[in-house]
Design a protein around this motif. Structure first.
Motif, mmCIF file in Angstrom:
data_model
loop_
_atom_site.group_PDB
_atom_site.id
_atom_site.type_symbol
_atom_site.label_atom_id
_atom_site.label_comp_id
_atom_site.label_asym_id
_atom_site.label_seq_id
_atom_site.Cartn_x
_atom_site.Cartn_y
_atom_site.Cartn_z
ATOM 1 N N TYR A 322 0.831 -1.205 0.000
ATOM 2 C CA TYR A 322 0.000 0.000 0.000
ATOM 3 C C TYR A 322 0.871 1.262 0.000
ATOM 4 O O TYR A 322 0.646 2.189 -0.783
ATOM 5 N N THR A 326 1.018 4.159 -2.980
ATOM 6 C CA THR A 326 0.338 5.426 -2.662
ATOM 7 C C THR A 326 1.297 6.607 -2.617
ATOM 8 O O THR A 326 0.903 7.736 -2.902
ATOM 9 N N GLU A 329 1.306 7.874 -6.028
ATOM 10 C CA GLU A 329 -0.002 8.479 -6.279
ATOM 11 C C GLU A 329 -0.097 9.851 -5.593
ATOM 12 O O GLU A 329 -0.724 10.778 -6.119
ATOM 13 N N THR A 351 -7.856 1.181 -0.955
ATOM 14 C CA THR A 351 -7.034 1.206 0.260
ATOM 15 C C THR A 351 -7.799 1.104 1.567
ATOM 16 O O THR A 351 -7.192 0.848 2.608
ATOM 17 N N THR A 369 -0.295 5.782 2.850
ATOM 18 C CA THR A 369 -1.612 5.202 2.618
ATOM 19 C C THR A 369 -2.696 6.045 3.269
ATOM 20 O O THR A 369 -3.785 6.229 2.698
ATOM 21 N N TYR A 372 -3.375 9.115 1.072
ATOM 22 C CA TYR A 372 -4.131 8.732 -0.121
ATOM 23 C C TYR A 372 -5.575 8.410 0.229
ATOM 24 O O TYR A 372 -6.518 8.861 -0.449
#
Length: 398
Positions: A322, A326, A329, A351, A369, A372
């Motif tokens: 994760y 992320t 991202e 997630t 995580t 995100y």
């Protein structure tokens, strides 16, 4: 003539090979691979205590559950006027081309699940009736999935149908007269297409297929299929998400013909630097990678409900999976050693389940995580098999 000890060793080696082909996994996974003595219901991805928590939060108008509820009920999936579009044969080629019933099947499955959730939260029997109507429409006609994407399509829809069926069968007090026919559909049309996995395909295929097989096995209370699917799943996870404890390179995909380093690198889309959390499809794109990570989380969450929690066993590997994806991202620059310095982002709404399990329940720090997840609430659906996980899993302690 061969010596008795030599013969015995050969027989033992053959037995080990046969067990591996049937899905047995050595080591720490053995205990978790066995089906529970008694299956919990509803027990696929969401449990009754989790649903009770969500119902309380939505009815109190608390966030983020109320926003997630509004998102779901405003969608076409929860529409009480929806008309299901079943087909006898669903034909899906690569990337669903041709698309003869592929989108209709996936979206009707999500609709049945949406209606089941809406029934539980509102106690409005119209939603339960609509969920049953959709499930009955498909169980009355479908006989097969065909073309190259058939196993994946079966996995997508087969992951969602049991979620809906579990909620309706075990919480709705009205009549579902065709529940047996629906179970027969899962047993005869879906399970045979997915239960043997897809050893040489990209890993998201096999993980999605095993998620479906495990959910179906729980609904059918089929211990044999559950054990086989869980064994394949536990073998695939370390071949999909890398952890430095695995050694200098990722695990080879079990039961496949990929067994040399050069073949492995090609399978990992030419990635040669392996760090915690990188996945087999990272350099393909984050969308497909998200599917694989999501299915791992779904299965782990389901095992927790079934009293055989895999989250502690998978925690180190999955917190990195994760966090690794992320952070890019979230905007971190992609280093030159990763995918040639460029990645195709688009992780999707995947997630909430893992963040809740690892961060909230197990107390693991997951700053990337968390950033995100909070930024993407409410997480909705990507129209294949992931749906409404802010609603069902955000900060859910149950």
């Amino acid at each position: 003539m061969a010596r008795p000890r030599t013969i015995l060793l050969a027989v033992l080696a053959l037995l080990a090979t046969l067990l591996a082909g049937a899905g047995a996994v050595p080591g720490a996974g053995d205990r978790a691979a066995a089906a529970p003595a008694t299956f919990a219901h509803p027990g696929v991805l969401v449990s009754k205590p989790q649903l009770d928590f969500v119902r309380t939060k939505v009815n109190a108008g608390e966030q983020p559950w109320k926003a997630a509820w509004d998102q779901m009920t405003a969608s076409s999936y929860a529409s009480l006027s929806r008309t299901p579009k079943p087909r006898s044969v669903v034909e899906c080629g690569s990337y669903s081309n041709p698309n003869y019933g592929c989108s209709d099947e996936r979206e009707d499955a999500i609709a049945a699940y949406s209606d089941a959730l809406a029934w539980y939260i509102t106690r409005d029997s119209r939603y339960a009736t609509k969920a049953i109507q959709i499930m009955d429409a498909w169980s009355a006609v479908i006989t097969d999935h065909t073309n190259s994407n058939a196993p994946l399509q079966t996995g997508w829809a087969g992951s969602v149908w049991p979620r809906a069926a579990e909620i309706i069968k075990y919480t709705y007090t009205g009549t579902w007269s065709n529940s047996g026919r629906f179970a027969t559909m899962l047993r005869d049309v879906y399970l045979p297409e997915i239960i043997n996995g897809a050893p040489s395909k990209n890993g998201n295929w096999e993980l999605i297929m095993m998620e479906a097989a495990i959910g179906i096995s729980i609904h059918l209370e089929d211990r044999t299929s559950y054990d086989k699917a869980m064994g394949i799943f536990l073998g695939r996870v370390p071949a999909y998400v890398y952890n430095t404890a695995d050694g200098a390179q990722p695990k080879y995909p079990p039961r496949s013909s990929i067994d040399t380093y050069s073949e492995l690198v090609g399978y990992w889309y030419d990635q040669t630097t392996f760090v915690n959390g990188v996945a087999q499809e990272t350099c393909r794109d984050f969308g497909h990678t998200g599917y694989g990570i999501s299915s791992i989380g779904h299965v782990a969450e389901t095992t927790r409900i079934q009293g055989q929690d895999l989250w502690p066993q998978l925690a180190e590997r999955m917190r990195h999976a994760y966090g690794f994806h992320t952070k890019y991202e979230n905007g971190e620059a992609v280093p030159s050693w990763l995918c040639g310095g460029s990645v195709n982002k688009g992780l999707g709404p995947i997630t909430e389940v893992g963040f809740n399990a690892l961060h909230n329940r197990l107390g693991i720090g997951m700053s990337n995580t968390e950033q995100y997840t909070l930024a993407h609430r409410p997480q909705g659906t990507e129209n294949h098999y992931i749906a409404w996980e802010t609603l069902t899993h955000a900060d859910n302690p149950a």
